[in-house]
Design a protein around this motif. Sequence first.
Motif, short mmCIF file in Angstrom:
data_model
loop_
_atom_site.label_atom_id
_atom_site.label_comp_id
_atom_site.label_asym_id
_atom_site.label_seq_id
_atom_site.Cartn_x
_atom_site.Cartn_y
_atom_site.Cartn_z
N VAL A 1 0.64 -1.49 -0.39
CA VAL A 1 0.04 -0.33 0.16
C VAL A 1 0.78 1.13 -0.12
CG1 VAL A 1 -1.60 1.21 1.56
CG2 VAL A 1 -1.99 -0.75 0.86
N GLU A 2 2.00 1.03 0.44
CA GLU A 2 2.85 2.72 1.00
C GLU A 2 3.03 2.81 -0.71
OE1 GLU A 2 5.17 -0.79 2.78
OE2 GLU A 2 3.02 -0.19 2.43
N GLU A 3 3.59 2.17 -0.99
CA GLU A 3 4.60 2.13 -2.47
C GLU A 3 3.49 2.68 -3.74
OE1 GLU A 3 6.70 -1.01 -3.24
OE2 GLU A 3 7.90 -1.38 -2.19
N LEU A 4 2.05 2.24 -3.60
CA LEU A 4 1.36 2.58 -4.80
C LEU A 4 1.37 3.72 -4.75
CD1 LEU A 4 -2.75 1.33 -3.14
CD2 LEU A 4 -1.19 0.34 -5.67
N GLY A 5 1.12 4.57 -6.23
CA GLY A 5 1.40 5.52 -7.44
C GLY A 5 2.90 6.47 -7.12
N ARG A 6 3.73 5.66 -6.36
CA ARG A 6 5.86 5.57 -5.91
C ARG A 6 5.93 5.16 -6.69
NH1 ARG A 6 4.84 8.66 0.09
NH2 ARG A 6 3.17 9.84 -0.37
N ILE A 7 5.78 4.08 -6.18
CA ILE A 7 7.19 2.82 -6.53
C ILE A 7 6.37 1.30 -7.56
CG2 ILE A 7 9.24 1.54 -5.97
CD1 ILE A 7 9.49 3.94 -4.85
N VAL A 8 7.94 1.06 -8.29
CA VAL A 8 7.73 0.12 -9.29
C VAL A 8 8.58 -0.97 -9.28
CG1 VAL A 8 6.74 -0.30 -11.52
CG2 VAL A 8 5.70 1.49 -10.98
N ARG A 9 7.52 -1.69 -8.38
CA ARG A 9 9.36 -2.82 -8.83
C ARG A 9 9.67 -4.09 -9.61
NH1 ARG A 9 12.08 -1.85 -4.40
NH2 ARG A 9 10.45 -1.10 -2.28
N ALA A 10 10.13 -4.39 -10.45
CA ALA A 10 10.36 -4.67 -11.35
C ALA A 10 9.50 -6.16 -11.56
CB ALA A 10 12.51 -6.06 -11.63
N GLN A 11 9.09 -6.69 -10.43
CA GLN A 11 7.88 -8.13 -10.76
C GLN A 11 6.79 -7.42 -10.88
OE1 GLN A 11 10.26 -7.53 -8.12
NE2 GLN A 11 8.85 -7.58 -6.04
N GLY A 12 6.54 -6.73 -10.61
CA GLY A 12 5.58 -5.60 -10.38
C GLY A 12 4.80 -4.37 -11.96
N ARG A 13 6.08 -4.78 -13.32
CA ARG A 13 5.95 -3.69 -14.19
C ARG A 13 4.91 -4.49 -14.88
NH1 ARG A 13 12.26 -3.90 -16.41
NH2 ARG A 13 13.01 -2.70 -14.31
N ARG A 14 3.32 -3.46 -15.73
CA ARG A 14 2.66 -3.56 -16.10
C ARG A 14 3.39 -3.91 -17.53
NH1 ARG A 14 -2.87 -2.04 -15.71
NH2 ARG A 14 -3.38 -1.29 -13.98
N VAL A 15 2.94 -4.74 -18.13
CA VAL A 15 3.64 -5.68 -19.58
C VAL A 15 2.35 -5.65 -20.75
CG1 VAL A 15 4.35 -6.85 -21.10
CG2 VAL A 15 5.25 -6.67 -18.30
N LEU A 16 2.55 -4.63 -21.99
CA LEU A 16 2.30 -4.98 -23.04
C LEU A 16 3.35 -6.13 -24.91
CD1 LEU A 16 -0.21 -4.54 -24.66
CD2 LEU A 16 1.02 -1.88 -25.16
N SER A 17 2.43 -7.28 -24.11
CA SER A 17 3.40 -7.50 -25.76
C SER A 17 2.89 -7.72 -27.14
CB SER A 17 3.44 -9.13 -25.55
OG SER A 17 4.70 -8.78 -24.18
N LEU A 18 2.98 -7.03 -28.02
CA LEU A 18 2.60 -7.50 -28.54
C LEU A 18 3.61 -7.83 -30.08
CD1 LEU A 18 1.52 -2.63 -29.54
CD2 LEU A 18 0.07 -4.70 -28.97
N ASN A 19 3.13 -9.04 -29.97
CA ASN A 19 3.91 -10.17 -30.56
C ASN A 19 3.79 -10.68 -32.28
OD1 ASN A 19 4.75 -11.51 -28.50
ND2 ASN A 19 3.12 -12.05 -27.74
N THR A 20 2.57 -9.71 -32.89
CA THR A 20 2.89 -9.84 -34.11
C THR A 20 3.58 -8.85 -34.81
OG1 THR A 20 0.11 -10.16 -33.96
CG2 THR A 20 0.90 -9.70 -36.16
N THR A 21 3.82 -7.99 -34.25
CA THR A 21 4.94 -7.13 -34.48
C THR A 21 5.79 -6.34 -33.82
OG1 THR A 21 3.67 -4.92 -32.36
CG2 THR A 21 3.10 -5.23 -35.44
N GLY A 22 6.23 -7.53 -32.96
CA GLY A 22 7.87 -7.94 -32.47
C GLY A 22 7.84 -6.68 -31.49
N VAL A 23 7.09 -6.20 -30.79
CA VAL A 23 7.48 -4.82 -30.01
C VAL A 23 7.11 -5.48 -28.13
CG1 VAL A 23 6.69 -2.38 -29.26
CG2 VAL A 23 6.89 -3.51 -32.08
N GLN A 24 7.25 -5.05 -27.18
CA GLN A 24 6.90 -5.52 -26.03
C GLN A 24 7.51 -3.80 -25.11
OE1 GLN A 24 7.49 -8.97 -23.17
NE2 GLN A 24 8.83 -7.71 -22.44
N LYS A 25 6.65 -3.52 -24.57
CA LYS A 25 6.47 -2.34 -23.42
C LYS A 25 6.30 -2.77 -22.20
CE LYS A 25 4.91 1.39 -25.48
NZ LYS A 25 4.23 2.84 -25.93
N GLU A 26 7.28 -2.65 -21.06
CA GLU A 26 6.83 -2.96 -19.56
C GLU A 26 7.01 -1.25 -19.25
OE1 GLU A 26 9.64 -5.33 -17.92
OE2 GLU A 26 10.52 -5.49 -19.87
#
Length: 214
Positions: free
Chosen positions: A102-127
């Motif tokens: 709770v104390e990190e919400l809106g402030r900190i993003v840990r490596a395992q907490g990243r939101r990921v978007l994988s567009l595999n048809t076009t070969g792009v991944q965004k974290e």
Amino acid sequence: MPRSTEAARAARRAGNQPADAAAAVPATKIADLWLGQHLRGLRKMHDLSLEQLAERCGLSVGALSQIERGLTSPTMRSLRRLSEVFNVPMSQLFHEGDLPPVEELGRIVRAQGRRVLSLNTTGVQKELLTPAANGALEIYLVTIAPGGSSGPELYTHKGEEGGYVMAGEMVLEIEDRVFHLKTGDSFRFKSQTPHRFANETTQETVVVWTNVVG
């Protein structure tokens, strides 16, 4: 819940597969299934038919159907149009990572907490490196596979963006200019200016990409 477990469950729901079959689904396919299911949910929430959504975003009914079924992934241009139709930020289309304390919400993003978007048809991944809050600043770690790109067409959206090429090379098209960027190069431009990017090499490209939503 671990990201892989949640994605496997999404794959089973989307394809009505038994647990052992879903576990064998490649990670790239699971990402497409998850995104398609998420976009279908947004369409249903807005009470839109495929035909109505196609008219609003400029994609064909067939293309939208394939995206929703996880048979292909949209280009960056198509995804931007869909986020505008659904009136949600791009970050809301990313697969969620582990929830932070709770104390990190809106402030900190840990490596395992990243939101990921994988567009595999076009070969792009965004974290997404910044918290998915209602702020103007968004920082992404963008990985572009060999031959990957934002899509064949130039696209625009609101705001301003810039970035730094951490590894590899990238072609950046801005209007009628083509720039060849290498490791250590950086860039900045208005997002309303038509643009696209591509990796035309045989090596992976990694870019720290910043968007300021205007």
